[in-house]
Design a protein around this motif. Sequence first.
Motif, PDB file in Angstrom:
ATOM      1  N   PRO A  78       0.728  -1.257  -0.104  1.00  0.00           N
ATOM      2  CA  PRO A  78       0.012  -0.125   0.065  1.00  0.00           C
ATOM      3  C   PRO A  78       0.913   1.312  -0.129  1.00  0.00           C
ATOM      4  O   PRO A  78       0.659   2.333  -0.757  1.00  0.00           O
ATOM      5  CB  PRO A  78      -0.887  -0.273   1.337  1.00  0.00           C
ATOM      6  CG  PRO A  78      -1.099  -1.540   1.454  1.00  0.00           C
ATOM      7  CD  PRO A  78       0.488  -2.205   1.127  1.00  0.00           C
ATOM      8  N   GLU A  79       1.955   1.184   0.722  1.00  0.00           N
ATOM      9  CA  GLU A  79       2.959   2.455   0.651  1.00  0.00           C
ATOM     10  C   GLU A  79       3.357   2.787  -0.641  1.00  0.00           C
ATOM     11  O   GLU A  79       3.544   4.116  -1.253  1.00  0.00           O
ATOM     12  CB  GLU A  79       3.880   2.262   1.754  1.00  0.00           C
ATOM     13  CG  GLU A  79       3.683   2.143   3.125  1.00  0.00           C
ATOM     14  CD  GLU A  79       3.822   0.758   3.749  1.00  0.00           C
ATOM     15  OE1 GLU A  79       3.145   0.000   3.088  1.00  0.00           O
ATOM     16  OE2 GLU A  79       4.482   0.896   4.852  1.00  0.00           O
ATOM     17  N   ASP A  80       3.930   1.706  -1.329  1.00  0.00           N
ATOM     18  CA  ASP A  80       4.510   1.803  -2.828  1.00  0.00           C
ATOM     19  C   ASP A  80       3.504   2.573  -3.477  1.00  0.00           C
ATOM     20  O   ASP A  80       3.921   3.248  -4.499  1.00  0.00           O
ATOM     21  CB  ASP A  80       4.640   0.621  -3.173  1.00  0.00           C
ATOM     22  CG  ASP A  80       5.927  -0.138  -2.782  1.00  0.00           C
ATOM     23  OD1 ASP A  80       6.698   0.352  -2.233  1.00  0.00           O
ATOM     24  OD2 ASP A  80       5.963  -1.657  -2.845  1.00  0.00           O
ATOM     25  N   THR A 117       1.209   4.696  -2.899  1.00  0.00           N
ATOM     26  CA  THR A 117       0.506   5.768  -2.668  1.00  0.00           C
ATOM     27  C   THR A 117       1.357   7.089  -2.674  1.00  0.00           C
ATOM     28  O   THR A 117       1.049   8.118  -2.834  1.00  0.00           O
ATOM     29  CB  THR A 117       0.272   5.823  -0.927  1.00  0.00           C
ATOM     30  OG1 THR A 117      -0.985   4.771  -0.520  1.00  0.00           O
ATOM     31  CG2 THR A 117      -0.250   7.050  -0.117  1.00  0.00           C
ATOM     32  N   ALA A 118       2.734   6.818  -2.643  1.00  0.00           N
ATOM     33  CA  ALA A 118       3.711   8.067  -2.586  1.00  0.00           C
ATOM     34  C   ALA A 118       3.787   8.499  -3.849  1.00  0.00           C
ATOM     35  O   ALA A 118       3.382   7.952  -5.173  1.00  0.00           O
ATOM     36  CB  ALA A 118       4.943   7.516  -2.259  1.00  0.00           C
ATOM     37  N   GLN A 119       4.185   9.905  -4.197  1.00  0.00           N
ATOM     38  CA  GLN A 119       4.302  10.511  -5.465  1.00  0.00           C
ATOM     39  C   GLN A 119       5.447  11.101  -5.169  1.00  0.00           C
ATOM     40  O   GLN A 119       5.900  12.093  -4.480  1.00  0.00           O
ATOM     41  CB  GLN A 119       3.062  11.535  -5.424  1.00  0.00           C
ATOM     42  CG  GLN A 119       3.018  12.627  -6.546  1.00  0.00           C
ATOM     43  CD  GLN A 119       2.013  13.595  -6.673  1.00  0.00           C
ATOM     44  OE1 GLN A 119       1.466  13.869  -5.665  1.00  0.00           O
ATOM     45  NE2 GLN A 119       1.393  13.957  -7.943  1.00  0.00           N
ATOM     46  N   SER A 120       6.453  11.138  -6.292  1.00  0.00           N
ATOM     47  CA  SER A 120       7.740  11.509  -6.173  1.00  0.00           C
ATOM     48  C   SER A 120       8.140  12.722  -6.785  1.00  0.00           C
ATOM     49  O   SER A 120       9.109  13.527  -6.781  1.00  0.00           O
ATOM     50  CB  SER A 120       8.613  10.442  -6.704  1.00  0.00           C
ATOM     51  OG  SER A 120       8.354  10.172  -8.138  1.00  0.00           O
ATOM     52  N   LYS A 122      -1.794   4.215  -7.017  1.00  0.00           N
ATOM     53  CA  LYS A 122      -3.091   4.310  -6.409  1.00  0.00           C
ATOM     54  C   LYS A 122      -4.276   5.091  -7.241  1.00  0.00           C
ATOM     55  O   LYS A 122      -5.126   4.941  -7.844  1.00  0.00           O
ATOM     56  CB  LYS A 122      -3.190   4.214  -4.856  1.00  0.00           C
ATOM     57  CG  LYS A 122      -4.487   3.863  -4.150  1.00  0.00           C
ATOM     58  CD  LYS A 122      -4.474   3.875  -3.065  1.00  0.00           C
ATOM     59  CE  LYS A 122      -4.354   5.398  -2.448  1.00  0.00           C
ATOM     60  NZ  LYS A 122      -4.287   5.760  -0.892  1.00  0.00           N
ATOM     61  N   GLY A 158      -0.257  12.694  -3.853  1.00  0.00           N
ATOM     62  CA  GLY A 158       0.314  11.638  -2.962  1.00  0.00           C
ATOM     63  C   GLY A 158       0.045  11.873  -1.392  1.00  0.00           C
ATOM     64  O   GLY A 158       0.272  11.071  -0.662  1.00  0.00           O
ATOM     65  N   LEU A 159      -0.701  12.830  -1.169  1.00  0.00           N
ATOM     66  CA  LEU A 159      -1.333  13.198   0.065  1.00  0.00           C
ATOM     67  C   LEU A 159      -2.709  12.391   0.421  1.00  0.00           C
ATOM     68  O   LEU A 159      -3.248  12.235   1.467  1.00  0.00           O
ATOM     69  CB  LEU A 159      -1.639  14.550   0.195  1.00  0.00           C
ATOM     70  CG  LEU A 159      -0.441  15.496   0.126  1.00  0.00           C
ATOM     71  CD1 LEU A 159      -0.633  16.923   0.699  1.00  0.00           C
ATOM     72  CD2 LEU A 159       1.112  14.861   0.811  1.00  0.00           C
ATOM     73  N   ILE A 160      -3.129  11.621  -0.605  1.00  0.00           N
ATOM     74  CA  ILE A 160      -4.442  11.071  -0.425  1.00  0.00           C
ATOM     75  C   ILE A 160      -4.032   9.540   0.204  1.00  0.00           C
ATOM     76  O   ILE A 160      -3.742   8.614  -0.675  1.00  0.00           O
ATOM     77  CB  ILE A 160      -5.199  10.951  -1.777  1.00  0.00           C
ATOM     78  CG1 ILE A 160      -5.422  12.269  -2.324  1.00  0.00           C
ATOM     79  CG2 ILE A 160      -6.525  10.195  -1.631  1.00  0.00           C
ATOM     80  CD1 ILE A 160      -6.241  13.371  -1.448  1.00  0.00           C
ATOM     81  N   THR A 161      -4.029   9.615   1.447  1.00  0.00           N
ATOM     82  CA  THR A 161      -3.853   8.204   2.105  1.00  0.00           C
ATOM     83  C   THR A 161      -5.107   7.523   2.206  1.00  0.00           C
ATOM     84  O   THR A 161      -5.239   6.100   2.495  1.00  0.00           O
ATOM     85  CB  THR A 161      -3.245   8.304   3.587  1.00  0.00           C
ATOM     86  OG1 THR A 161      -4.203   8.970   4.466  1.00  0.00           O
ATOM     87  CG2 THR A 161      -1.950   9.153   3.348  1.00  0.00           C
ATOM     88  N   ARG A 162      -6.173   8.260   2.228  1.00  0.00           N
ATOM     89  CA  ARG A 162      -7.594   7.553   2.269  1.00  0.00           C
ATOM     90  C   ARG A 162      -8.339   8.011   0.981  1.00  0.00           C
ATOM     91  O   ARG A 162      -8.620   9.407   0.803  1.00  0.00           O
ATOM     92  CB  ARG A 162      -8.348   7.701   3.494  1.00  0.00           C
ATOM     93  CG  ARG A 162      -7.619   7.353   4.991  1.00  0.00           C
ATOM     94  CD  ARG A 162      -8.210   7.673   6.065  1.00  0.00           C
ATOM     95  NE  ARG A 162      -7.305   7.598   7.195  1.00  0.00           N
ATOM     96  CZ  ARG A 162      -7.704   7.778   8.337  1.00  0.00           C
ATOM     97  NH1 ARG A 162      -8.744   7.876   8.852  1.00  0.00           N
ATOM     98  NH2 ARG A 162      -6.663   7.894   9.398  1.00  0.00           N
ATOM     99  N   GLY A 208      -8.103   3.935   0.868  1.00  0.00           N
ATOM    100  CA  GLY A 208      -6.563   3.026   0.835  1.00  0.00           C
ATOM    101  C   GLY A 208      -6.627   2.349  -0.359  1.00  0.00           C
ATOM    102  O   GLY A 208      -7.652   2.417  -1.150  1.00  0.00           O
ATOM    103  N   LEU A 209      -5.507   1.493  -0.450  1.00  0.00           N
ATOM    104  CA  LEU A 209      -5.448   0.626  -1.797  1.00  0.00           C
ATOM    105  C   LEU A 209      -6.675  -0.458  -1.920  1.00  0.00           C
ATOM    106  O   LEU A 209      -7.113  -0.472  -2.864  1.00  0.00           O
ATOM    107  CB  LEU A 209      -4.277  -0.077  -1.736  1.00  0.00           C
ATOM    108  CG  LEU A 209      -3.924  -0.996  -2.710  1.00  0.00           C
ATOM    109  CD1 LEU A 209      -3.841  -0.479  -4.305  1.00  0.00           C
ATOM    110  CD2 LEU A 209      -2.347  -1.604  -2.701  1.00  0.00           C
TER     111      LEU A 209
END
Lengths: 432, 432, 432, 432
Positions: free
Chosen positions: B38-40, B42-45, B53, B103-107, B109-110
């Motif tokens: 899920p972490e992979d 979610t992040a935006q580089s 996601k 990348g700030l949208i953690t919810r 979730g995947l």
Amino acid sequence: MPLNPQNNLNLRPAHTALWAQYQSVRAATMAIVTGLSPEDCTAQSMPDASPVKWHLAHTTWFFETFILEPYEHNFSAFHTEFRVLFNSYYNAVGAKHARPERGLITRPGLETIVAYRKNVDARIRALLDDANVSSHVLQLLTLGCHHEQQHQELILTDLKHLLSRNPALPALRESWPLTPIAAREQGWINFSAGVVEIGSDGQGFCFDNELPRHRQFCEAFSIARYPVTYGEFADFIADGGYARPELWLSAGWEIVQREGWEHPLYWRRESADAPWQTFTLRGEIEIARDVPIAHVSYFEADAFARWAGARLPTEAEWETAAAGLPIVGHFADNGIFHPLATDVFEPSAHQPLHMFGDVWEWTQSSYLPYPGFRAASGAVGEYNGKFMINQMVLRGGSCATPQSHIRASYRNFFPTDTRWQFSGVRLARECR
Amino acid sequence: MPLNPQNNLNLRPAHTALWAQYQSVRAATMAIVTGLSPEDCTAQSMPDASPVKWHLAHTTWFFETFILEPYEHNFSAFHTEFRVLFNSYYNAVGAKHARPERGLITRPGLETIVAYRKNVDARIRALLDDANVSSHVLQLLTLGCHHEQQHQELILTDLKHLLSRNPALPALRESWPLTPIAAREQGWINFSAGVVEIGSDGQGFCFDNELPRHRQFCEAFSIARYPVTYGEFADFIADGGYARPELWLSAGWEIVQREGWEHPLYWRRESADAPWQTFTLRGEIEIARDVPIAHVSYFEADAFARWAGARLPTEAEWETAAAGLPIVGHFADNGIFHPLATDVFEPSAHQPLHMFGDVWEWTQSSYLPYPGFRAASGAVGEYNGKFMINQMVLRGGSCATPQSHIRASYRNFFPTDTRWQFSGVRLARECR
Amino acid sequence: MPLNPQNNLNLRPAHTALWAQYQSVRAATMAIVTGLSPEDCTAQSMPDASPVKWHLAHTTWFFETFILEPYEHNFSAFHTEFRVLFNSYYNAVGAKHARPERGLITRPGLETIVAYRKNVDARIRALLDDANVSSHVLQLLTLGCHHEQQHQELILTDLKHLLSRNPALPALRESWPLTPIAAREQGWINFSAGVVEIGSDGQGFCFDNELPRHRQFCEAFSIARYPVTYGEFADFIADGGYARPELWLSAGWEIVQREGWEHPLYWRRESADAPWQTFTLRGEIEIARDVPIAHVSYFEADAFARWAGARLPTEAEWETAAAGLPIVGHFADNGIFHPLATDVFEPSAHQPLHMFGDVWEWTQSSYLPYPGFRAASGAVGEYNGKFMINQMVLRGGSCATPQSHIRASYRNFFPTDTRWQFSGVRLARECR
Amino acid sequence: MPLNPQNNLNLRPAHTALWAQYQSVRAATMAIVTGLSPEDCTAQSMPDASPVKWHLAHTTWFFETFILEPYEHNFSAFHTEFRVLFNSYYNAVGAKHARPERGLITRPGLETIVAYRKNVDARIRALLDDANVSSHVLQLLTLGCHHEQQHQELILTDLKHLLSRNPALPALRESWPLTPIAAREQGWINFSAGVVEIGSDGQGFCFDNELPRHRQFCEAFSIARYPVTYGEFADFIADGGYARPELWLSAGWEIVQREGWEHPLYWRRESADAPWQTFTLRGEIEIARDVPIAHVSYFEADAFARWAGARLPTEAEWETAAAGLPIVGHFADNGIFHPLATDVFEPSAHQPLHMFGDVWEWTQSSYLPYPGFRAASGAVGEYNGKFMINQMVLRGGSCATPQSHIRASYRNFFPTDTRWQFSGVRLARECR
């Protein structure tokens, strides 16, 4: 719940309390993050904030790097990359991963970090089991516990900021009890002029920046009985507070114009007629007039004070007013991460109330070294001293601070435009 | 594996192939992200890249917004917030969540996004079960499949960029086979001057930007038999390629100096004597001389060409050279997300090789409308036309492109400083 | 007035015309700056613009560096620092003073630069007096004259931008005659499909970017008889042109929002009811509906065209439409640095009008090398070729262009957000 | 030379001295700019600095706006645009021309500004001739004189910065005498702990920020006899001072890395073996070891002090050490705008030397209001108070300060990264 309750029998009596403190602090950290998803723990909403996962790892890194690395027999790092990855700002430790890129670390995942925490816990315990552990280790362990408590607060404020950037405004906790809120009568407590002593008196732990205890001269002053409330701040807004340059420091007015500030952080309303809402860690709620205001910058605190015909207290004044008061109030231990208005002890006409907990109170004092200040020796000397510039001191702890972490001499500090901490306002003025 | 194989019996024969295509594309997307945490996801580089996601959700949003919303009986959104959250750039749809904040949208979730995909899949299937579904729906469904294939490539390139920012340089796939690599003899294929026709010939799907088929005049030209390789690019570097302004366009030279470019993206070496390494989705590997170079910007492609005494082909030249060649090569379907050097069919002295797959090939043509271009009607008209400025055309697909997605008339486009795509170089020159 | 009329007797007949051209160009430059104060000539209003003094010096530097330095007997620089100080962008010449800091050069003062001009004029004349001067020198001298004419236009546009930043909106010339303005009937001129030839035909001087003359295929098209006017642009604004994303390229819409564009550069009005004013080099004036619009970016030209149901012409279309027309129109030679609406020759139903002069016309063509393009050899090869990226071609010259400088094959070029040039719009469309 | 010597007969005796002061200050300003070209007076080298011409106008604007506008009979502005154009930061006055664009004001030219000065001088004199002029006018006139003296210093520092950006490194004055320089023995002067009084004692003029005089407690301290010198700073550099993070405040270390600081502002050397040069207003000279160092930021001053095992003094310490010393030293009145090393009075083992003049000395005190501070009433209340944040106090005046402008209680202030002022270092430490 202690991590290894059965093991305490092995410990030297002198170490039992420290181990209990360690266990308690470590468990409190994990309690805060209960229910968060791996995604919640990974994202970083701004360079000033860090991912929850980073906080979980960095506090562990602190113990591993400053205690296990020099003192563990046959030290072997949990993971060699972590030394760089979770170094916050210690140049003496070496390279650091770039702060604004902490949110890009998707691996190690949350599970690995939890395992890292358990691994270091066990190794710290093993170190303590050695009857000959040096007093320097014990001091560093104590420092590490207080360090982790600071990060407990940052976990809450950083997470709040992150969740606030999600258009759905999700909550950390779906609900918590909102206690009855009572209006209180404002008032002033007077102090006469004279030489005062501030700084840690040597009873219990303190950071190096609270030392040495020293003398300052305070002219006579008055300090407000209660902190400024959401309602009072709404009055300031309604009176054009964010549109009148004469109320603001020049640098504050610039930021008001550049950023379009019209209210404190996390405020919102549907229309000019609608009631103000504020985002909290239990979701968005309507503001309650009598609750201490949080999430204002120094600039806003200062402008409010000028509007109110008052000023902010200096840290010497604040500490003088707080001296001798019990360290009680609304702290993170309650699990309600928003200021409350409940009186914590019987109000008195002669004492300021709510000095501890609820919201940090901006002082008019720059964060500078006390006369005779010496930074701690070794790498941990970078903990406080090197930040003593261009920041203002806040006092008293907040609803996100663990109660056992705070004391009258405690100096928190942030730049003047900071708003994502639970920072509020208590007024002071010349004695009339 | 088809999502609902048993259901195909219900479909009208005319819809069977389309549903199979839909199932295949949707499954291919999920196959790519297998094994990611899920972490992979979610992040935006960087602002140009999006979280995995987000790609999973946006491609689903495309079907829900452009097909289900207007055509589903009693349409009800899976989640009302998604309409804004996963809108990429369609102004006609309304508000959009800010791109740099994806990348700030953690919810959600995947897991929720995966459920969203399944929900939309079922509703699309239900729509198709209606025998009277309009041809416009079928066209949009086809468009949605090609749209999702584009995002499959972006998932790979965005993920590669994200993982490259992790100091541990983690891999998407721990290993994949590296096929034998053979050196090949470069050469030139000549074409005589004349009026050519380019653009889609109307056989099969195409995007609106490939239309109308029209005439252009090409002066006589030669095109290289093979793409430029890692080894040739290393020679360019060794010859001072990044230190000689006369080889560069002025805007390219500025970026070389400002960004300190000394090599293509993802290259690294321990010292000036050490061999060049390059980061791939299976981790860091040593470069192989005969593999087509990837991850160069237009500026680097152009500077290399000038150094080599050649130039880049125009898109008319490229399409003329590709006309009639089979669409074979090294594509994402192989699961090896790095260019290879394997010859895909019997080399001929009269044909360019590796025109399709491996790496996108920069052309010297700006991405502009063909004469008589008309954007598709409705909101999907924003798909291509509004980006027709300040970008250059790339042709031929890459190792991250699905094979069924590519064709000779396909126009990809990126700004001239873009490097995180699998973008490479094929030379051209005046006929000698 | 020639600089040294009496000296012409010494010149070889073959050099007389060139010297006359040189004298005329140099005198025209000084005529433009007549009446400007040293302060006016020193300030720089943005990195894209240069101080007048810098233009006066740089055009002189061009002659000194590219002609006198290699060809003068016993060359000695007028001032050794000037080689760096007045180098614009020639990497082959060596170091350059930073472009955004040109406005900080208060010394040398204007007087010294005027002396520099006279010194170089005399030395160029002395070189020409040598009967054996090489043809390469003569070519460079011709190039230098055309180079200086380009800077004459930039002096006007840069100065206009500078004066516009002064709240007093001062004028270069206090007044000039505004000729009678007549409304004209718009219309379309049709051209059939076929292979056309564009590029310089070798008659007279041209820049390297106009070569080689080559073939292109144009589908049938129509081009507007007149350029778009201020009045038509005001209609576009009144119709919400700056508030409708569907009219804009995506990158253009971004800049509209980021910069708050609501009208072309230099427009202003007191209120929504008041008439539009525009700043000119004779001060602010009310816009006149029938005058060709100037100071629009490519993005605005393109959005206007889409609003009008048309498009911009390609440069091949423009040059085809201009072929054979006389090079007449409203040019800088008139001393009126604002577009006019005077018909310059008898209007015909079969010819586009005002193709030359008044305003540069944006084309839909990127500025790219013609097939077979070769940059000039030596340092002057940096003149054009290295800028062939991310810019669009403009054609036809403007009211700030010297008449003798322009021709049908002339390619001007600017980035898509450029507005401080006299850039306007002529529409085209598919033939109906 | 007084402006109107013959007129003094008309003045009331009480106004004679004030008029003489006014004339003297105004003449001193013009003396500084003697020999500068209009170009020199127009350019602005950075947003923090202003053009000389702007300073000449703004100081005049101060008299016109705050004195003539409210008090002149039949007030009529010299030029209506000037009210906005030359307003620095007074929100109460209204709109302001943007600070970073002051260098774009080529009109009015220098001549007009000189005429403006003369016009206001005459009108001020006329006002003073009125026997009934109010005491408030007299106070404002005094304030205006001190205000103009501050700008005399800024003219010098801003001009120095501008000239330093010219590759030719031109001088304001071609030469001035460099006096003999003698090495001096450093030492420490001790002060015992106790309550001290600081702030203006009410004798003579002071700014509002020097009030009220109040008590502070100082622990025992020592202050250095002499300021730190160029030689000592060169030793710091040679010892790796700019490469050792442990010597720097965190924010200082960031700027060292971001800006690539390796030495104070205006230092340069041809090679690592060559002697250090420094740019001055008489051109570039080799540094002299025993001259007080200038042009260091607070960060550099603080890092130097840490390297030297000392710290900076607080402003209470500095003022205590300066109390009672004569206000003598090397000031702007000498016309030598660079620190000197000449002893200004007989050195004593019990007194610090060179406290006044040469270089401003950074203190460890933030610029904050004194207890009970009240800003001046009216628009001039914006003069000081609104800047009391994120700046540090400097004391003692410099070689660019007029001697009559300085006193022991004078508080100068700048941000911690400021280097273009004549800012230097005096060390302090705990008493040993």
